[in-house]
Scaffold this active site. Sequence first.
Site, PDB file in Angstrom:
ATOM      1  N   SER A 146       0.835  -1.199   0.000  1.00 43.46           N
ATOM      2  CA  SER A 146       0.000   0.000   0.000  1.00 43.46           C
ATOM      3  C   SER A 146       0.880   1.263   0.000  1.00 43.46           C
ATOM      4  O   SER A 146       1.654   1.464  -0.936  1.00 43.46           O
ATOM      5  CB  SER A 146      -0.943  -0.049   1.206  1.00 43.46           C
ATOM      6  OG  SER A 146      -2.005   0.854   1.039  1.00 43.46           O
ATOM      7  N   ASP A 222      -9.990  -5.645  -3.551  1.00 45.47           N
ATOM      8  CA  ASP A 222      -9.407  -4.630  -2.662  1.00 45.47           C
ATOM      9  C   ASP A 222     -10.418  -3.501  -2.458  1.00 45.47           C
ATOM     10  O   ASP A 222     -10.956  -2.957  -3.427  1.00 45.47           O
ATOM     11  CB  ASP A 222      -8.131  -4.091  -3.300  1.00 45.47           C
ATOM     12  CG  ASP A 222      -7.274  -3.296  -2.339  1.00 45.47           C
ATOM     13  OD1 ASP A 222      -7.805  -2.403  -1.661  1.00 45.47           O
ATOM     14  OD2 ASP A 222      -6.058  -3.567  -2.289  1.00 45.47           O
ATOM     15  N   HIS A 254      -7.397  -6.026   0.670  1.00 47.26           N
ATOM     16  CA  HIS A 254      -6.217  -5.210   0.983  1.00 47.26           C
ATOM     17  C   HIS A 254      -5.483  -5.693   2.244  1.00 47.26           C
ATOM     18  O   HIS A 254      -4.503  -5.094   2.660  1.00 47.26           O
ATOM     19  CB  HIS A 254      -6.670  -3.758   1.190  1.00 47.26           C
ATOM     20  CG  HIS A 254      -5.590  -2.739   1.032  1.00 47.26           C
ATOM     21  ND1 HIS A 254      -4.964  -2.484  -0.167  1.00 47.26           N
ATOM     22  CD2 HIS A 254      -4.991  -1.896   1.927  1.00 47.26           C
ATOM     23  CE1 HIS A 254      -4.062  -1.534  -0.015  1.00 47.26           C
ATOM     24  NE2 HIS A 254      -4.039  -1.163   1.246  1.00 47.26           N
TER      25      HIS A 254
END
Lengths: 276, 276
Positions: A146, A222, A254
Amino acid sequence: MKKISENRAFGGVQGVYSHDAQSTGCEMTFGLYLPPQAARGPVPVLWYLSGLTCTHENAMVKAGAQEHAARRGLALVFPDTSPRGADVADDEAFDLGQGAGFYVNATQAPWAAHFQMWDYVTEELPRVLFNNFPLDEEAQAITGHSMGGHGALTMAMRLPGRFASVSAFSPITHPTASDWGRKQFAAYLGADAAAWSDHDATLLMQTHGFDGEVLVDQGTADQFLDLLMPEALAQAMTASRQPGTFRMQAGYDHSYFFVSTFMASHIRFHARALRR
Amino acid sequence: MKKISENRAFGGVQGVYSHDAQSTGCEMTFGLYLPPQAARGPVPVLWYLSGLTCTHENAMVKAGAQEHAARRGLALVFPDTSPRGADVADDEAFDLGQGAGFYVNATQAPWAAHFQMWDYVTEELPRVLFNNFPLDEEAQAITGHSMGGHGALTMAMRLPGRFASVSAFSPITHPTASDWGRKQFAAYLGADAAAWSDHDATLLMQTHGFDGEVLVDQGTADQFLDLLMPEALAQAMTASRQPGTFRMQAGYDHSYFFVSTFMASHIRFHARALRR
């Protein structure tokens, strides 16, 4: 440097250490996994940069990386994601301030005093590591999740020659065009967007590229796809003929369940680039 | 039954669910990992019982078990370690009350109203699982860590025929002779120690044994060796000629770094017993 803890893991040692950092003007904590092979001499290093809200600890306990690092003889470094402390600027939002350094050197008040995470991760922490542990400075690779995927990709492209390979799990790919980026860059770097492009993986892919292989994994389920913008980086990678692989993984979200699922594959990828 | 979350992991699904439990008189939460093979029909089940202070979540995110379960086609069940809630009795100590059910049915006030963890784990939760998920009731194995290792060993020996194999990571082996046991059994089961022996793995090994293979791993650098008393169970296993393996692992402590290091080996052990 202070030792916080050391736990035997997969024949090696998972350590946590802290030190007074000059770049960020505060005590910084990091995790370092040394595989069993480190007992015989310097080993290659895989950097793992974490995402929003994380400390050095999240990936260290949830990514399942040590098992595969031990098998391949790689050390793992888990830096914190920002400066910390009562006298360090912060914001109520989870995506600005402490836990959200975005791997840049802030130029704006009140952030500039401590938020120098680019220098910390690329200059100061490497010196601490290579001066104190059996690590091979000539054999480095980098990955992240991320916000940390953003950090890994931007560092790999802006520091040619340093990393043999770069990978990312669901990275923030195009922060200058996303609410995960514009808000933070405006705060840390100022309103002039010209200062932002050095920290945008999609733009860097267009202008710099990476002198090795790139691996990106992104889950199709996600919850942050609109903010991550994987299509921007995939387009840039293919348009610039960047050697590498971009995988859309069906049904994954995610979370660290996603990261841990593909960790073995990423470590295999880096080990191959590092000739392990 | 309520779905709390489902995350794709290693091709399967890591779920978290809750339900109103009759045995404990409160809402109970559990984790269930279904491997990819569950899409084609019922799969064997490996129970994982957690230790003091843990919820259903600790092992689920830190033990690294899903990767190996997916490879072998095993489901993983992660029950909570006690009843929970504002109206459930508790104690200030970390090793009594909520988070410390010790896998017994309490007979004493104020615990008896909710602390019925033996019945919950051996009767009520199995019904919830086998009625709602593609799990093979005829193919079960059990493991656990610390207090959960105690739970796994005592259940395996007192429910002959139910589990094909039992293993434990740094289990509490002899609670009737340890401060991790005497205090809790006195509170939950009363002062008469005659009621305790059904919940002591070392005593059960002497009187019952297990009708299959036993695997125990214990770290030599465990900070709780005096409370765990591994020598008591090792002596009982060998004296009773119990088929199985007791390993002292050099340098490992009581943490999940230890558990995750040997998880692959335990899952291989159970998969073999389950003919997977």
